[in-house]
Every structure is written in C-alpha cells, then in structure tokens.
Write an enzyme that holds these catalytic residues in place. Structure first.
Site, short mmCIF file in Angstrom:
data_model
loop_
_atom_site.label_atom_id
_atom_site.label_comp_id
_atom_site.label_asym_id
_atom_site.label_seq_id
_atom_site.Cartn_x
_atom_site.Cartn_y
_atom_site.Cartn_z
N THR A 1 0.89 -1.17 0.00
CA THR A 1 0.00 0.00 0.00
C THR A 1 0.90 1.19 0.00
OG1 THR A 1 -1.79 -0.98 1.23
CG2 THR A 1 -1.54 1.38 1.45
N THR B 1 0.70 3.39 7.06
CA THR B 1 0.38 2.11 6.44
C THR B 1 0.16 1.07 7.54
OG1 THR B 1 1.15 0.43 4.87
CG2 THR B 1 2.84 1.53 6.17
C1 SD4 Z 1 -5.92 0.03 5.30
N1 SD4 Z 1 -3.86 1.16 5.80
O1 SD4 Z 1 -6.80 -0.10 4.46
C2 SD4 Z 1 -4.52 0.35 4.81
C3 SD4 Z 1 -3.81 -0.93 4.51
C4 SD4 Z 1 -2.34 -0.78 4.34
O2 SD4 Z 1 -0.34 -1.61 3.73
O3 SD4 Z 1 -1.74 0.22 4.60
N2 SD4 Z 1 -1.64 -1.77 3.91
O4 SD4 Z 1 -6.12 -0.11 6.50
#
Ligand code: SD4
Length: 306
Positions: free
Chosen positions: A166, A217
């Site tokens: 992400t 993240t």
């Molecule tokens: C979430 N923060 O949807 C995101 C997922 C993420 O690396 O960062 N994945 O919660």
C-alpha cells in the site's frame, strides 16, 4: 535558499514509485504531479496485491479501492470504496480539482470517474480470486503483518504470492512545496463497505506546507483512531524530527490499544519542510524508499518498537 527536491514512500515498492516521482521533481515539476505519478506505479502493477489493479478483494470478492491526495495549499481530494477503476489516485485528484467536495465514495465516486473519462475494468486478477477462494475455506480475518514486504513474509506465506504494497508517498519540490498521496486496496478480505485510513485526510495522509507531511500504512482502524498522520505533522510542528514524531504516534497507538498493538503492523513515514525524513513502525519489517539527488532509490528500514 533553493530547495533540494526529495521523495519518500512506503515499503519496498516505493523504490519504483519514487523513480516515477523523481523524473518529475528533477525536471522542476510540482510535488503534486510527482506524488500522483508515483502512486500510479503500484496501482498499475498486477503483482502488487494491496494497491489498485491486482489488489485483493473484500470478503465478498469485490476489489474496492481507497485513495487520497493533498497539496501544498491545503487542497485535498479522496475516493473510498471505488470499484472497477485502476487509478483511484487520479480520481482523487480530480475530486480535489473539479468538485466542491473532498471525498466521494462507492457508486458516486465511480459515476464521477466515468464522467471524467476513466475506463471501467475488472480489477480482480486470477491470483486475487484464487487467494480469496482459499481464504473462504476458513474465513479468518487476520491481517498479515508486513504483508507488503516480500522479504519479511516469504517464509510465512507460500509461493511468494504476497508481494505487494500500500503506498503512501510524500514529495518536496524545487519550489519548496510539499504534497502527498496514499492509495490502497485496503485490508485483504475486509467486510464489504469497510474503509480504512488511507483515503481519510489526517489519518492515512496529511500535508501542511508550513511543517511537513506524513503518511501511514498497516491496520487502518488503529490509524484512524489516533488520527495518525495529522498527529505526526502536529508533533513536527512542535519541533520533533520526522522520526521522533512517527515514534510518538506509534507510542500513542500502543497506549490506546496495547493488546491490539502487539499483533498488528502500523508504520508512519514523514517528511518535513527542510527535506528531512524519518519513519517508525510497531513491528519490524516496515520499509520505505528515499530518492533525492544523492541517493536514488535507496531503501532504508524504519525503526520499530517490537
Ligand atoms: C488500510 N492502511 O486499508 C490500509 C492498509 C495498508 O499496507 O496500509 N496496507 O487499513
């Protein structure tokens, strides 16, 4: 004086994203154009299963995307639960530039994207579908720590299938202006309708051109709870270095939910107005990429609590 442009972004995959952003920055382009171009790289990468096309679906098999973008003037745009559009970050930018609103979700976001010439396409890949069908056998929602970082998950997960990311990306341009972008398919196998931190201004991303920018993240629920990225920027405003600010935000999160914090990953990445950067995460295994005139695409590990 003259600002030295720099771009930082989350996870190993940030290296490729930074490259695209750097091409714009070194030519004197804006941080806003740079972060959008950077974010589009993992969005388009089919091997990347936490961003854009190729993202893992929700528990009902729908790939739903979240993204936001923020510029140096405090303008921001966001889309959440967007389906069938491969580049949510560019839709988010259009929400920022062409509407009186900050955030569009679901069907309305899709309608807006189509009206603005974005093509609808199937985002679920055969790999994503297979992973979902495997998941359906047990239906256990258990976010994998560092799922984004291949080198940390390779032993735990068969077939290297979890190679993805992400992305949160922050840039400072030659004019000394900051912008940021964040884009994701969210937590794999989330409930239908679930939205994480990534499209929430202040949670997954925040930029204040007087101070700096931050992005997050990991498990978004914990980031939303603490308004993580806004917190990091406010701590930098009070004089903390980017890494200190990220560390304090991680500590805040532990204080709020100590039991949860042990079993999940959250990482913050920050860049200040002087081009200084830093990161901090709950667990080991968070990585981020830095690119400027000296060090192009150097990958640095973030510090971590556990
Ligand atoms: C979430 N923060 O949807 C995101 C997922 C993420 O690396 O960062 N994945 O919660």
């Amino acid at each position: 004086g003259v600002t030295k442009p720099i771009v930082v972004s989350t996870w190993d995959f940030g290296v490729a994203a930074n490259k695209a952003a750097w091409d714009i920055l070194k030519a004197g382009g804006s941080a806003l154009d740079a972060v959008e171009a950077g974010a589009r790289v993992p969005e388009a990468d089919l091997a990347n299963m936490t961003v854009g096309k190729g993202g893992y679906p929700d528990r009902d098999g729908h790939v739903t995307l979240d993204a936001c973008i923020m510029d140096d003037k405090g303008n921001c745009g966001s889309v959440a639960a967007l389906e069938n559009i491969a580049h949510p970050i560019s839709v988010a930018r259009m929400v920022m530039e062409k509407t009186p609103h900050v955030m569009l979700v679901g069907e309305g976001a899709l309608q807006f994207a189509i009206e603005n010439g974005f093509k609808q396409e199937t985002l679920l890949t055969p790999e994503g579908e297979k992973a979902w069908k495997d998941w359906l056998k047990e239906k256990k929602y258990e976010p994998v720590i560092n799922i984004e970082n291949k080198s940390f998950t390779a032993e735990k997960l068969p077939g290297n299938q979890y190679n993805h990311d992400t992305i949160g990306i922050l840039a400072l341009d030659i004019a000394g202006n900051l912008s940021g972008a964040c884009t994701t398919s969210g937590m794999a196998f989330k409930m239908r309708g679930r939205v994480g931190d990534s499209p929430i201004i202040g949670a997954g991303l925040y930029v204040d051109n007087e101070v700096g920018g931050a992005t997050a993240t990991g498990v978004g629920e914990e980031v939303i709870r603490t308004v993580g990225s806004f917190l990091v920027v406010e701590l930098m405003r009070q004089g903390r270095s980017p890494q200190e600010a990220c560390r304090e935000a991680v500590e805040r999160l532990i204080k709020k939910k100590p039991d949860t914090a042990k079993n999940i990953q959250v990482g913050f990445l920050a860049l200040n107005k002087n081009g200084e950067y830093g990161a901090f995460s709950l667990q080991k295994g968070f990585s981020y990429a830095v690119c400027d005139e000296q060090k192009q695409d150097l990958l640095l590990p973030g510090a971590s609590v556990y």
